[in-house]
Design a protein around this motif. Structure first.
Motif, PDB file in Angstrom:
ATOM      1  N   ALA A 152       0.870  -1.182   0.000  1.00 25.62           N
ATOM      2  CA  ALA A 152       0.000   0.000   0.000  1.00 25.62           C
ATOM      3  C   ALA A 152       0.905   1.229   0.000  1.00 25.62           C
ATOM      4  O   ALA A 152       2.010   1.180   0.536  1.00 25.62           O
ATOM      5  CB  ALA A 152      -0.881  -0.008   1.242  1.00 25.62           C
ATOM      6  N   CYS A 153       0.441   2.310  -0.588  1.00 18.82           N
ATOM      7  CA  CYS A 153       1.281   3.524  -0.603  1.00 18.82           C
ATOM      8  C   CYS A 153       0.429   4.782  -0.676  1.00 18.82           C
ATOM      9  O   CYS A 153      -0.732   4.738  -1.066  1.00 18.82           O
ATOM     10  CB  CYS A 153       2.256   3.475  -1.786  1.00 18.82           C
ATOM     11  N   GLY A 154       1.058   5.896  -0.283  1.00 20.25           N
ATOM     12  CA  GLY A 154       0.440   7.206  -0.464  1.00 20.25           C
ATOM     13  C   GLY A 154       0.913   7.785  -1.788  1.00 20.25           C
ATOM     14  O   GLY A 154       1.930   7.352  -2.333  1.00 20.25           O
TER      15      GLY A 154
ATOM     16  N   ILE B  35       4.726   6.992  -1.669  1.00 22.48           N
ATOM     17  CA  ILE B  35       5.434   6.838  -0.386  1.00 22.48           C
ATOM     18  C   ILE B  35       4.907   5.610   0.354  1.00 22.48           C
ATOM     19  O   ILE B  35       3.715   5.325   0.348  1.00 22.48           O
ATOM     20  CB  ILE B  35       5.256   8.115   0.479  1.00 22.48           C
ATOM     21  N   GLY B  36       5.848   4.883   0.949  1.00 17.23           N
ATOM     22  CA  GLY B  36       5.481   3.727   1.758  1.00 17.23           C
ATOM     23  C   GLY B  36       6.530   3.527   2.840  1.00 17.23           C
ATOM     24  O   GLY B  36       7.429   4.364   3.008  1.00 17.23           O
ATOM     25  N   MET B  37       6.415   2.411   3.550  1.00 17.71           N
ATOM     26  CA  MET B  37       7.319   2.178   4.681  1.00 17.71           C
ATOM     27  C   MET B  37       8.078   0.853   4.580  1.00 17.71           C
ATOM     28  O   MET B  37       8.758   0.470   5.533  1.00 17.71           O
ATOM     29  CB  MET B  37       6.523   2.180   5.998  1.00 17.71           C
TER      30      MET B  37
ATOM     31  N   THR C   2      -3.345   4.210  -1.775  1.00 16.16           N
ATOM     32  CA  THR C   2      -4.485   4.172  -0.843  1.00 16.16           C
ATOM     33  C   THR C   2      -4.893   5.570  -0.369  1.00 16.16           C
ATOM     34  O   THR C   2      -5.957   5.736   0.218  1.00 16.16           O
ATOM     35  CB  THR C   2      -4.131   3.324   0.404  1.00 16.16           C
TER      36      THR C   2
ATOM     37  N   ASP D 222      -1.309  10.924   0.994  1.00 17.76           N
ATOM     38  CA  ASP D 222      -0.436  11.366   2.073  1.00 17.76           C
ATOM     39  C   ASP D 222      -1.079  12.637   2.657  1.00 17.76           C
ATOM     40  O   ASP D 222      -2.308  12.701   2.727  1.00 17.76           O
ATOM     41  CB  ASP D 222       1.000  11.582   1.564  1.00 17.76           C
TER      42      ASP D 222
ATOM     43  N   VAL E 144      -7.117   4.113   4.726  1.00 15.96           N
ATOM     44  CA  VAL E 144      -6.211   3.262   3.938  1.00 15.96           C
ATOM     45  C   VAL E 144      -6.845   1.877   3.777  1.00 15.96           C
ATOM     46  O   VAL E 144      -6.915   1.321   2.670  1.00 15.96           O
ATOM     47  CB  VAL E 144      -4.830   3.158   4.635  1.00 15.96           C
TER      48      VAL E 144
HETATM   49  N1  LIG Z   1       0.772   8.002   3.103  1.00 15.81           N
HETATM   50  C1  LIG Z   1       1.498   6.930   3.389  1.00 15.81           C
HETATM   51  N2  LIG Z   1       2.744   7.069   3.909  1.00 15.81           N
HETATM   52  C2  LIG Z   1       3.491   5.982   4.186  1.00 15.81           C
HETATM   53  N3  LIG Z   1       3.059   4.724   4.026  1.00 15.81           N
HETATM   54  C3  LIG Z   1       1.830   4.549   3.516  1.00 15.81           C
HETATM   55  N4  LIG Z   1       1.156   3.423   3.249  1.00 15.81           N
HETATM   56  C4  LIG Z   1      -0.044   3.778   2.766  1.00 15.81           C
HETATM   57  N5  LIG Z   1      -0.170   5.123   2.728  1.00 15.81           N
HETATM   58  C5  LIG Z   1       1.001   5.626   3.193  1.00 15.81           C
END
Ligand SMILES: Nc1ncnc2[nH]cnc12
Ligand SMILES: CSC[C@H]1O[C@H](OP(=O)(O)O)[C@H](O)[C@@H]1O
Length: 293
Positions: free
Chosen positions: A90-92, A185-187, A210, A213, A227
């Protein structure tokens, strides 16, 4: 020798804890020289193609991104015979053109993480792999074609910035990353993609947007509930993508055009006489091909 039989590894991120379409499922507990992976490996097949699934955050999403044992995860998948690795994340998003629901097949990364174990290579065996082109172009292209065939909105290429988390970014950070030209962006993609490279594994990522940010003030700040809502709404797409990509890639493989399967031939700097047996012991899976040449 590069293996011809394909074994697809899938690392499932937030909201992706299983692959329903897997046949002949076997759960396997694995221990590695780097400790335990996030969960047991789930082995199975889709249309005669072998797959190995691993839930990145473990059973019940109990492991946060900064505490995932990335080394154990990649080692376990390599040890299980995986030849091609696909990450679902998942990411922003930093771009209006990449709205929630879009699958971004990122091909570059910026690593803003710290305090994570980022390499298999320590004292007694030093290697420097190239991260210039960290994604396997063949896997990324297959992901793009599968998404398009399934009418899943997708965008091929782009930069994924990886933060430590588990907190989301401040608005100042979000605006900074946007100004750098980052796309998403993700982690979790770092150090995962780095370690895959060290383990000579072709890697590609389908990062599902998702949220925006927090740079996009009209959307408000990111919240886990939102999310998860987006992931839930697009979960079928992730499931269909896995099935489609397995069939597309098929049970036989040709080497990655990136040459990643022989990455260590160009990366190792410690001569045999200076290698430590303790380091070599831990590298039996990750550097197995190189050490047996
Ligand atoms: N905005 C975000 N920042 C970091 N990790 C995410 N995973 C999903 N959305 C995120
Ligand atoms: C649940 S939102 C934050 C969380 O989601 C992403 O995880 P993954 O990449 O495993 O799908 C993100 O990187 C964070 O870990």
């Amino acid at each position: 020798m590069v293996q011809n039989k394909r074994v697809i590894g899938i690392i499932g991120g937030s909201g992706i804890y299983a692959i329903e379409a897997l046949d002949a499922v076997q759960r396997v507990e694995v221990e590695t020289p780097w400790g335990k992976p996030s969960d047991s490996l789930v082995k199975g097949t889709i249309a005669d193609v072998d797959l190995v699934f691993l839930a990145r955050h473990g059973n019940g999403h109990a492991i946060p991104p900064h505490q995932v044992n990335y080394r154990a995860n990649i080692d376990a998948l390599k040890r299980a015979g995986v030849t091609d690795l696909i990450s679902l994340s998942a990411c922003g998003s930093f771009k209006e053109a990449l709205p929630p629901g879009m699958f971004v097949i990122a091909d570059q990364f910026i690593d803003r993480t710290g305090g994570r174990e980022k390499s298999f290579f320590e004292s007694g065996f030093v290697a420097h792999v190239s991260m210039a082109d960290p994604v396997c172009p063949a896997l990324a292209e297959a992901l793009e074609i599968s998404c398009s065939e399934l009418s899943i909105p997708n965008s091929h290429g782009g930069t994924y910035i990886c933060i430590d988390g588990p907190q989301f970014s401040s608005r100042a950070e979000s605006n900074l990353y946007k100004s750098w030209g980052c796309d998403v962006i993700g982690m979790t993609a770092m150090p995962e993609a780095k370690l895959a490279r060290e383990a000579e594994l072709p890697y590609a990522i389908a990062a599902m947007v998702t949220d925006y940010d927090c740079w996009n003030e009209s959307e408000g700040a990111v919240e886990v509930a939102k999310v998860l809502e987006t992931i839930k709404a697009n979960k079928d797409n992730a499931a269909k993508l896995i099935e489609n990509i397995a069939v597309r890639l098929g049970p036989e493989r040709t080497p990655s055009p990136s040459g990643v399967e022989k990455m260590l031939d160009m990366a190792v700097i410690t001569p045999p006489s200076a290698r430590s047996s303790a380091a070599l012991k831990k590298l039996d899976a990750v550097a197995g091909r190189f050490l047996k040449r």
